[in-house]
Write an enzyme that holds these catalytic residues in place. Sequence first.
Site, PDB file in Angstrom:
ATOM      1  N   SER A 168     -18.402 -18.791   8.695  1.00 20.25           N
ATOM      2  CA  SER A 168     -17.023 -18.447   8.362  1.00 20.25           C
ATOM      3  C   SER A 168     -16.393 -19.664   7.684  1.00 20.25           C
ATOM      4  O   SER A 168     -17.000 -20.241   6.772  1.00 20.25           O
ATOM      5  CB  SER A 168     -16.307 -18.028   9.645  1.00 20.25           C
ATOM      6  OG  SER A 168     -15.013 -17.628   9.396  1.00 20.25           O
ATOM      7  N   TYR A 182     -10.064 -14.581   0.493  1.00 20.98           N
ATOM      8  CA  TYR A 182     -11.178 -15.312   1.126  1.00 20.98           C
ATOM      9  C   TYR A 182     -10.924 -15.473   2.625  1.00 20.98           C
ATOM     10  O   TYR A 182     -11.789 -15.203   3.459  1.00 20.98           O
ATOM     11  CB  TYR A 182     -11.318 -16.668   0.434  1.00 20.98           C
ATOM     12  CG  TYR A 182     -12.410 -17.557   0.974  1.00 20.98           C
ATOM     13  CD1 TYR A 182     -13.758 -17.271   0.733  1.00 20.98           C
ATOM     14  CD2 TYR A 182     -12.110 -18.701   1.712  1.00 20.98           C
ATOM     15  CE1 TYR A 182     -14.760 -18.093   1.217  1.00 20.98           C
ATOM     16  CE2 TYR A 182     -13.106 -19.534   2.191  1.00 20.98           C
ATOM     17  CZ  TYR A 182     -14.429 -19.227   1.940  1.00 20.98           C
ATOM     18  OH  TYR A 182     -15.417 -20.055   2.426  1.00 20.98           O
ATOM     19  N   LYS A 186     -12.963 -14.203   6.008  1.00 20.87           N
ATOM     20  CA  LYS A 186     -13.478 -15.130   7.014  1.00 20.87           C
ATOM     21  C   LYS A 186     -12.862 -14.856   8.393  1.00 20.87           C
ATOM     22  O   LYS A 186     -13.507 -15.050   9.416  1.00 20.87           O
ATOM     23  CB  LYS A 186     -13.249 -16.583   6.571  1.00 20.87           C
ATOM     24  CG  LYS A 186     -14.008 -16.961   5.280  1.00 20.87           C
ATOM     25  CD  LYS A 186     -15.521 -16.866   5.450  1.00 20.87           C
ATOM     26  CE  LYS A 186     -16.283 -17.397   4.254  1.00 20.87           C
ATOM     27  NZ  LYS A 186     -17.745 -17.313   4.419  1.00 20.87           N
TER      28      LYS A 186
HETATM   29  N1  LIG Z   1     -18.406 -25.426   0.639  1.00 19.11           N
HETATM   30  C1  LIG Z   1     -17.319 -25.321   1.393  1.00 19.11           C
HETATM   31  O1  LIG Z   1     -16.356 -26.095   1.274  1.00 19.11           O
HETATM   32  C2  LIG Z   1     -17.243 -24.234   2.446  1.00 19.11           C
HETATM   33  C3  LIG Z   1     -16.230 -24.334   3.410  1.00 19.11           C
HETATM   34  C4  LIG Z   1     -16.150 -23.336   4.376  1.00 19.11           C
HETATM   35  C5  LIG Z   1     -17.057 -22.294   4.390  1.00 19.11           C
HETATM   36  N2  LIG Z   1     -18.020 -22.223   3.448  1.00 19.11           N
HETATM   37  C6  LIG Z   1     -18.938 -21.077   3.494  1.00 19.11           C
HETATM   38  O2  LIG Z   1     -20.258 -21.566   3.630  1.00 19.11           O
HETATM   39  C7  LIG Z   1     -21.169 -20.679   2.980  1.00 19.11           C
HETATM   40  C8  LIG Z   1     -22.008 -21.471   1.988  1.00 19.11           C
HETATM   41  O3  LIG Z   1     -21.131 -22.032   1.034  1.00 19.11           O
HETATM   42  P1  LIG Z   1     -21.622 -23.090  -0.059  1.00 19.11           P
HETATM   43  O4  LIG Z   1     -20.436 -23.859  -0.460  1.00 19.11           O
HETATM   44  O5  LIG Z   1     -22.837 -23.772   0.428  1.00 19.11           O
HETATM   45  O6  LIG Z   1     -21.966 -22.077  -1.272  1.00 19.11           O
HETATM   46  P2  LIG Z   1     -22.924 -22.212  -2.539  1.00 19.11           P
HETATM   47  O7  LIG Z   1     -23.363 -23.588  -2.774  1.00 19.11           O
HETATM   48  O8  LIG Z   1     -22.217 -21.497  -3.649  1.00 19.11           O
HETATM   49  O9  LIG Z   1     -24.150 -21.293  -2.094  1.00 19.11           O
HETATM   50  C9  LIG Z   1     -23.960 -19.919  -1.903  1.00 19.11           C
HETATM   51  C10 LIG Z   1     -25.290 -19.238  -1.706  1.00 19.11           C
HETATM   52  O10 LIG Z   1     -25.053 -17.845  -1.483  1.00 19.11           O
HETATM   53  C11 LIG Z   1     -25.832 -17.080  -2.416  1.00 19.11           C
HETATM   54  N3  LIG Z   1     -25.130 -15.831  -2.702  1.00 19.11           N
HETATM   55  C12 LIG Z   1     -23.877 -15.678  -3.220  1.00 19.11           C
HETATM   56  N4  LIG Z   1     -23.609 -14.378  -3.380  1.00 19.11           N
HETATM   57  C13 LIG Z   1     -24.703 -13.686  -2.936  1.00 19.11           C
HETATM   58  C14 LIG Z   1     -25.045 -12.307  -2.856  1.00 19.11           C
HETATM   59  N5  LIG Z   1     -24.207 -11.347  -3.260  1.00 19.11           N
HETATM   60  N6  LIG Z   1     -26.258 -11.979  -2.363  1.00 19.11           N
HETATM   61  C15 LIG Z   1     -27.132 -12.923  -1.960  1.00 19.11           C
HETATM   62  N7  LIG Z   1     -26.863 -14.236  -2.006  1.00 19.11           N
HETATM   63  C16 LIG Z   1     -25.670 -14.615  -2.494  1.00 19.11           C
HETATM   64  C17 LIG Z   1     -25.975 -17.997  -3.638  1.00 19.11           C
HETATM   65  O11 LIG Z   1     -27.081 -17.675  -4.453  1.00 19.11           O
HETATM   66  P3  LIG Z   1     -26.968 -16.639  -5.693  1.00 19.11           P
HETATM   67  O12 LIG Z   1     -25.664 -16.909  -6.380  1.00 19.11           O
HETATM   68  O13 LIG Z   1     -28.169 -16.903  -6.536  1.00 19.11           O
HETATM   69  O14 LIG Z   1     -27.020 -15.268  -5.106  1.00 19.11           O
HETATM   70  C18 LIG Z   1     -26.196 -19.334  -2.925  1.00 19.11           C
HETATM   71  O15 LIG Z   1     -27.525 -19.419  -2.485  1.00 19.11           O
HETATM   72  C19 LIG Z   1     -20.303 -19.592   2.336  1.00 19.11           C
HETATM   73  O16 LIG Z   1     -20.238 -18.480   3.199  1.00 19.11           O
HETATM   74  C20 LIG Z   1     -18.948 -20.235   2.220  1.00 19.11           C
HETATM   75  O17 LIG Z   1     -17.908 -19.284   2.224  1.00 19.11           O
HETATM   76  C21 LIG Z   1     -18.146 -23.169   2.477  1.00 19.11           C
END
Ligand SMILES: NC(=O)c1ccc[n+]([C@@H]2O[C@H](COP(=O)([O-])OP(=O)(O)OC[C@H]3O[C@@H](n4cnc5c(N)ncnc54)[C@H](OP(=O)(O)O)[C@@H]3O)[C@@H](O)[C@H]2O)c1
Length: 326
Positions: A168, A182, A186
């Site tokens: 989340s 968003y 979450k």
């Molecule tokens: N980074 C932050 O600051 C942060 C903070 C709080 C929470 N989060 C949460 O943590 C998680 C990971 O975030 P991140 O920042 O590491 O993201 P990221 O670097 O953009 O990685 C996202 C991953 O999800 C995959 N993905 C996206 N849409 C998809 C779909 N429809 N089907 C299958 N795979 C899909 C992407 O690959 P493809 O695009 O190739 O499908 C990629 O592997 C997310 O849920 C995000 O909301 C992140």
Amino acid sequence: MVVLLLIPALIIAVILKCLKPIKNISIKGKHVVVTGGSSGIGKSVAILAAQRGAQVTILARNIDKLTEAQEEIKKHCVNEEQMITKVSVDVANYEDVENNLCELEEIVGPIFMLVNCAGIAICGKVEDFTVQEVKNLIDVNFLGTFYPIKAVVSKFKERKEGIIVLTSSQVALMGMYGYSVYSSCKFALRGLAESLYMEVKPYNISVTLALPPDTDTPGFETENKTKPKETKLLSETGGLHKPNDVAKKLMDDALSQKFFSYIGFESFILTTLCIGMSPFSSLLEILIQAIILGPLRLIGAFYIVSFSKIIKKCFLEKQNKKNNKI
Ligand SMILES: NC(=O)c1ccc[n+]([C@@H]2O[C@H](COP(=O)([O-])OP(=O)(O)OC[C@H]3O[C@@H](n4cnc5c(N)ncnc54)[C@H](OP(=O)(O)O)[C@@H]3O)[C@@H](O)[C@H]2O)c1
């Protein structure tokens, strides 16, 4: 007065944390599936699982990114029997998710741990979103977590074991300017995690809800491009974490069967403040929360007022610009 109450409570919390033996489940030889495992937090989780001797499968859409991540994860394997598998699938398509996970179990073995990391973040004011963008965010962030869980949970129940992680966000604890869609997705994951926790607990299955703060990933870089000025100003107070640190905390908390996974002091404060009727891991945890919740509400009020001031300042700036143009 607030500080006088907070200091002893925090000292007790730290001592208890140090004294409490950490019950860590081993994933050596077990099958760990990570959605969104080709990038950011998910890729770091997959690397950690490989370092702990697991059979790792990563799910995402883009095949080139999957292949690149698969090669990187392979380098972290600790024995020759380990398989690192990739599957290109859209987590928002239930049939594809179910079919692929079924096939995977036949090839790699029964899934023991499901880490849902796939997600996307787009910011903007409510009126700025197209209906399609709203649907897409709900599809990926909510249904894209619900579907993989739905596809594995019956088998987990039959085997009476398993670990489910939902990723989340800190904005699942408080709504924030620019995060309307968003944050709603979450928040929904928290409802899902709490309900699921009750449903699967008798079956020896644990549920962990990860609440990452801002983390330096490709996804965060994309999110930043859509942030209104207000959102940037409000969130810059929190700092930026490394994906490896967030993933390590997520993995440790999930393997010690904690319900919440958060990192850093600010996240501890916000999670405690918003604890509500969430599951707890010990009576002592409840005691600490009971002592510090009141004072925390006062500190929270201070933040709410300062956030309102920032938003009002931006609003006045915009009004002035508008008036000068006329
Ligand atoms: N980074 C932050 O600051 C942060 C903070 C709080 C929470 N989060 C949460 O943590 C998680 C990971 O975030 P991140 O920042 O590491 O993201 P990221 O670097 O953009 O990685 C996202 C991953 O999800 C995959 N993905 C996206 N849409 C998809 C779909 N429809 N089907 C299958 N795979 C899909 C992407 O690959 P493809 O695009 O190739 O499908 C990629 O592997 C997310 O849920 C995000 O909301 C992140």
